[in-house]
Design an enzyme around this catalytic site. Sequence first.
Site, PDB file in Angstrom:
ATOM      1  N   HIS A   1       0.817  -1.208   0.000  1.00 34.77           N
ATOM      2  CA  HIS A   1       0.000   0.000   0.000  1.00 34.77           C
ATOM      3  C   HIS A   1       0.857   1.267   0.000  1.00 34.77           C
ATOM      4  O   HIS A   1       2.042   1.249   0.327  1.00 34.77           O
ATOM      5  CB  HIS A   1      -0.925   0.011   1.228  1.00 34.77           C
ATOM      6  CG  HIS A   1      -0.183   0.038   2.527  1.00 34.77           C
ATOM      7  ND1 HIS A   1       0.379   1.194   3.063  1.00 34.77           N
ATOM      8  CD2 HIS A   1       0.113  -0.947   3.408  1.00 34.77           C
ATOM      9  CE1 HIS A   1       0.973   0.916   4.205  1.00 34.77           C
ATOM     10  NE2 HIS A   1       0.835  -0.379   4.445  1.00 34.77           N
TER      11      HIS A   1
ATOM     12  N   GLU B   1      -2.453  -6.855   7.391  1.00 33.61           N
ATOM     13  CA  GLU B   1      -1.183  -6.815   8.105  1.00 33.61           C
ATOM     14  C   GLU B   1      -1.267  -7.681   9.356  1.00 33.61           C
ATOM     15  O   GLU B   1      -2.367  -8.054   9.811  1.00 33.61           O
ATOM     16  CB  GLU B   1      -0.856  -5.355   8.459  1.00 33.61           C
ATOM     17  CG  GLU B   1       0.461  -5.122   9.186  1.00 33.61           C
ATOM     18  CD  GLU B   1       1.665  -5.591   8.408  1.00 33.61           C
ATOM     19  OE1 GLU B   1       1.932  -6.825   8.433  1.00 33.61           O
ATOM     20  OE2 GLU B   1       2.361  -4.750   7.797  1.00 33.61           O
TER      21      GLU B   1
END
Length: 303
Positions: A95, A170
């Site tokens: 990202h 994550e």
Amino acid sequence: MLRGEYRIGTIPFDQVAGRSISRKNPPLFAATLKHFPNLRLQRRTQLQRRPHLLRTPESFMADSGSRASSESDCNGDPKLGPVDPGYAEIIVVRHGETAWNADGRIQGHLDVELNEAGRQQAAAVADRLSKGPRISAVYSSDLKRAFETAQAIATSCGRFEVIKDPDLRERNLGDLQGLVYQELAKINPEAHKAFLSHRTDQEIPGGGESRDQVYQRCTLSLKRIGSKHKGERVVVVTHGGVIRALHKRASPNGRAGKIMNTSVNIFHLCDGDKWVIKAWGDISHLDQTKFLESGFGGDRTSG
């Protein structure tokens, strides 16, 4: 930087694309606004100093110790053309930058959106991938920072609906989430010790995951995607800790190095459950725009 100069996030207008440009017609800014029409201009009156060593793709490959070959180990064409039916080509992208990346703050499962620099990075990687071979699908972690990056890519590459997969999140870092990395040892020494442990089965206090748990969920997710898209090229947008785990699956003895924001990493998932790394840590789409590297994350501090 001159006093009163306008910046898009952290990048001065006159540094975009490495050349002087008019405020009325900056190419990268126009591309960014295409994807993020609500982007705010910030006027900075003092020099903002941040780490800015921008590394080349070659330096990442040297660090990784992984295979990034020019020959295909899945018996397909190594060039970016049609994908052989014997494997799936998965372009894994980290990202864009968040304010917490820039501040050195642990994110984990906390849902932090991109900052202005991150939106520029997302626009740059989206533009880069739109000029390449056809993409069949775009997958993403369901966290905002990944999903927003994926949406920019999907819009550029064919207006796909982004497919969310929570298994691409994550690592959950429990009690460490929301804390500044440099203060972990002082604020929560027990969780900090668990975070630094070399034991792959060590969980983080407060509901955090072990590295083994992250490895299991994200490699299974990528395997599912690969099985569904044999003979196709897809994009997966995820996080630094996840990408490191995927690297370990493909190259158990290699070193992933630092995973930069919007870096492009290409995996071939072949018949016989074989994973091959074809490219690693490619940030060439950022080289000419003088984007600053994020100050945090993408290595063992990922979160």
